[in-house]
Design a protein around this motif. Structure first.
Motif, mmCIF file in Angstrom:
data_model
loop_
_atom_site.group_PDB
_atom_site.id
_atom_site.type_symbol
_atom_site.label_atom_id
_atom_site.label_comp_id
_atom_site.label_asym_id
_atom_site.label_seq_id
_atom_site.Cartn_x
_atom_site.Cartn_y
_atom_site.Cartn_z
ATOM 1 N N GLY A 114 41.647 -48.380 44.837
ATOM 2 C CA GLY A 114 42.646 -47.500 45.438
ATOM 3 C C GLY A 114 43.659 -46.959 44.441
ATOM 4 N N LYS A 115 43.386 -47.139 43.149
ATOM 5 C CA LYS A 115 44.343 -46.732 42.105
ATOM 6 C C LYS A 115 44.777 -45.276 42.213
ATOM 7 N N SER A 116 43.800 -44.372 42.338
ATOM 8 C CA SER A 116 44.129 -42.943 42.317
ATOM 9 C C SER A 116 45.007 -42.558 43.493
ATOM 10 N N THR A 135 43.690 -41.891 33.714
ATOM 11 C CA THR A 135 43.063 -42.082 32.395
ATOM 12 C C THR A 135 41.549 -42.256 32.498
ATOM 13 N N GLY A 136 41.063 -42.664 33.673
ATOM 14 C CA GLY A 136 39.611 -42.759 33.864
ATOM 15 C C GLY A 136 38.969 -41.386 33.704
ATOM 16 N N ALA A 137 39.659 -40.347 34.158
ATOM 17 C CA ALA A 137 39.131 -38.978 34.022
ATOM 18 C C ALA A 137 38.973 -38.612 32.548
ATOM 19 N N VAL A 184 27.153 -44.232 32.721
ATOM 20 C CA VAL A 184 27.284 -44.631 31.307
ATOM 21 C C VAL A 184 28.723 -44.632 30.792
ATOM 22 N N VAL A 185 29.683 -44.248 31.636
ATOM 23 C CA VAL A 185 31.069 -44.138 31.131
ATOM 24 C C VAL A 185 31.586 -45.461 30.572
ATOM 25 N N SER A 186 31.180 -46.576 31.147
ATOM 26 C CA SER A 186 31.665 -47.873 30.665
ATOM 27 C C SER A 186 31.117 -48.202 29.278
ATOM 28 N N GLU A 225 47.371 -44.531 35.652
ATOM 29 C CA GLU A 225 46.394 -45.470 36.208
ATOM 30 C C GLU A 225 45.173 -45.594 35.320
ATOM 31 N N GLY A 226 44.631 -46.818 35.256
ATOM 32 C CA GLY A 226 43.453 -47.055 34.426
ATOM 33 C C GLY A 226 43.020 -48.503 34.456
ATOM 34 N N ARG A 227 42.678 -49.023 33.267
ATOM 35 C CA ARG A 227 42.196 -50.403 33.156
ATOM 36 C C ARG A 227 43.069 -51.234 32.214
ATOM 37 N N ASP A 228 43.649 -50.561 31.215
ATOM 38 C CA ASP A 228 44.383 -51.267 30.145
ATOM 39 C C ASP A 228 45.794 -50.708 29.988
ATOM 40 N N ILE A 229 46.328 -50.112 31.025
ATOM 41 C CA ILE A 229 47.627 -49.429 30.883
ATOM 42 C C ILE A 229 48.752 -50.454 30.702
ATOM 43 N N GLY A 230 48.773 -51.467 31.544
ATOM 44 C CA GLY A 230 49.824 -52.477 31.435
ATOM 45 C C GLY A 230 49.624 -53.428 30.262
ATOM 46 N N ARG A 259 34.745 -47.690 50.206
ATOM 47 C CA ARG A 259 35.666 -46.583 49.918
ATOM 48 C C ARG A 259 34.990 -45.510 49.082
ATOM 49 N N ARG A 260 34.220 -45.944 48.090
ATOM 50 C CA ARG A 260 33.532 -44.981 47.231
ATOM 51 C C ARG A 260 32.590 -44.105 48.058
ATOM 52 N N LYS A 261 31.939 -44.733 49.044
ATOM 53 C CA LYS A 261 30.997 -44.017 49.905
ATOM 54 C C LYS A 261 31.745 -42.978 50.737
ATOM 55 N N LEU A 285 31.059 -54.627 33.051
ATOM 56 C CA LEU A 285 31.169 -54.120 31.675
ATOM 57 C C LEU A 285 32.631 -53.922 31.286
ATOM 58 N N ASP A 286 33.428 -53.353 32.192
ATOM 59 C CA ASP A 286 34.837 -53.075 31.880
ATOM 60 C C ASP A 286 35.633 -54.370 31.679
ATOM 61 N N SER A 287 35.253 -55.415 32.405
ATOM 62 C CA SER A 287 36.015 -56.670 32.343
ATOM 63 C C SER A 287 35.598 -57.567 31.180
ATOM 64 N N THR A 288 34.402 -57.359 30.638
ATOM 65 C CA THR A 288 33.892 -58.293 29.624
ATOM 66 C C THR A 288 33.848 -57.680 28.232
ATOM 67 N N ARG A 289 34.223 -56.409 28.073
ATOM 68 C CA ARG A 289 34.153 -55.813 26.728
ATOM 69 C C ARG A 289 35.221 -56.466 25.831
ATOM 70 N N PRO A 290 34.955 -56.546 24.521
ATOM 71 C CA PRO A 290 35.928 -57.179 23.620
ATOM 72 C C PRO A 290 37.229 -56.371 23.470
HETATM 73 O O1 DC Z 1 39.019 -44.955 36.914
HETATM 74 P P1 DC Z 1 37.564 -44.553 36.788
HETATM 75 O O2 DC Z 1 36.677 -45.414 37.650
HETATM 76 O O3 DC Z 1 37.346 -43.089 36.992
HETATM 77 O O4 DC Z 1 37.214 -44.864 35.250
HETATM 78 C C1 DC Z 1 35.943 -44.614 34.702
HETATM 79 C C2 DC Z 1 35.645 -45.577 33.565
HETATM 80 O O5 DC Z 1 36.496 -45.297 32.454
HETATM 81 C C3 DC Z 1 35.838 -47.047 33.869
HETATM 82 O O6 DC Z 1 34.685 -47.631 34.434
HETATM 83 C C4 DC Z 1 36.162 -47.631 32.519
HETATM 84 C C5 DC Z 1 36.811 -46.495 31.763
HETATM 85 N N1 DC Z 1 38.270 -46.633 31.686
HETATM 86 C C6 DC Z 1 38.774 -47.447 30.701
HETATM 87 O O7 DC Z 1 37.996 -48.078 29.978
HETATM 88 N N2 DC Z 1 40.110 -47.529 30.506
HETATM 89 C C7 DC Z 1 40.963 -46.865 31.291
HETATM 90 N N3 DC Z 1 42.281 -46.959 31.066
HETATM 91 C C8 DC Z 1 40.480 -46.045 32.343
HETATM 92 C C9 DC Z 1 39.122 -45.975 32.524
#
Ligand code: DC
Length: 204
Positions: A13-15, A32-34, A90-92, A121-126, A149-151, A168-173
């Motif tokens: 629900g980030k967006s 930032t995902g965009a 493949v974005v991850s 909003e994103g994954r690593d903002i904070g 929700r995605r559906k 993939l997003d949670s386990t990358r180094p």
């Molecule tokens: O928010 P989103 O689902 O549109 O993001 C797409 C991908 O971008 C997400 O799976 C991982 C990457 N992403 C990231 O690595 N870091 C961010 N700050 C935002 C997104």
């Protein structure tokens, strides 16, 4: 400069929350995902191998990217295309490369400085991009609810693909998805967007 960081997995629900919080507080909003999606699309179009970090870093540094109501990549409105299955699949992989992240973080900090703050909003903002953010929110929701929700949003990304991307997003180094130590964790399962937005605004 006031920054509110909203991180969390796909479909949490980030967006929606970021948009509502930004409107309520009169701040700009950055998805930032965009940005990672746009780099991925540019790499696919340029047939850049997705395991070549230096080459992907070069793509990230050389594209023209406008992130606003529409996402414009090298003059081309790609707002819809970046949400398609090809990019989502493949974005991850692209986002895991440190070379790509370094440039994205630079652009994100520039964007926020140019807008005098914002809801980001994103994954690593904070954790990485704005470790001094005034408020850090980590949004979660059950896997079932996130897939549902995605559906509803019309995404063609299935539950298994979504779970794989989160893994993939949670386990990358480099800059994995995780709550900052000082983040407020909010579970949005079964709650309306309005309720979650009000919750975040009350803490800001
Ligand atoms: O928010 P989103 O689902 O549109 O993001 C797409 C991908 O971008 C997400 O799976 C991982 C990457 N992403 C990231 O690595 N870091 C961010 N700050 C935002 C997104």
């Amino acid at each position: 400069m006031r920054v509110i960081a909203i991180d969390g997995p796909a479909g949490s629900g980030k967006s929606t929350v970021a948009r509502g919080v930004a409107a309520a507080l009169g701040l700009a909003e950055l998805d930032t995902g965009a940005m990672y999606r746009a780099v991925t699309l540019a790499a696919l179009r340029g047939r850049v191998p997705l395991d070549d970090g230096p080459a992907l870093g070069e793509v990230a540094r050389t594209i023209r990217l406008d992130i606003g109501d529409r996402i414009v990549l090298d003059g081309d409105d790609v707002s819809e295309e970046i949400r398609g299955a090809e990019v989502s699949g493949v974005v991850s992989v692209v986002a895991a490369h440190a070379e790509v992240r370094t440039e994205m973080v630079r652009r994100q900090r520039d964007w926020v400085a140019g807008h005098g703050g914002g809801v980001v909003e994103g994954r690593d903002i904070g954790t990485v991009v704005f470790p001094d953010a005034a408020l850090k929110v980590f949004l979660t929701a059950s896997e079932e609810e996130r897939a549902r929700r995605r559906k509803v949003e019309g995404s063609d990304e299935g539950a298994a693909a979504l779970a794989r991307r989160d893994r993939l997003d949670s386990t990358r180094p480099t800059s994995p998805l995780k709550p900052a130590d000082d983040a407020v964790v909010i579970d949005s399962t079964g709650r309306t967007a309005a309720a979650v937005i009000a919750d975040v605004v009350a803490r800001a």
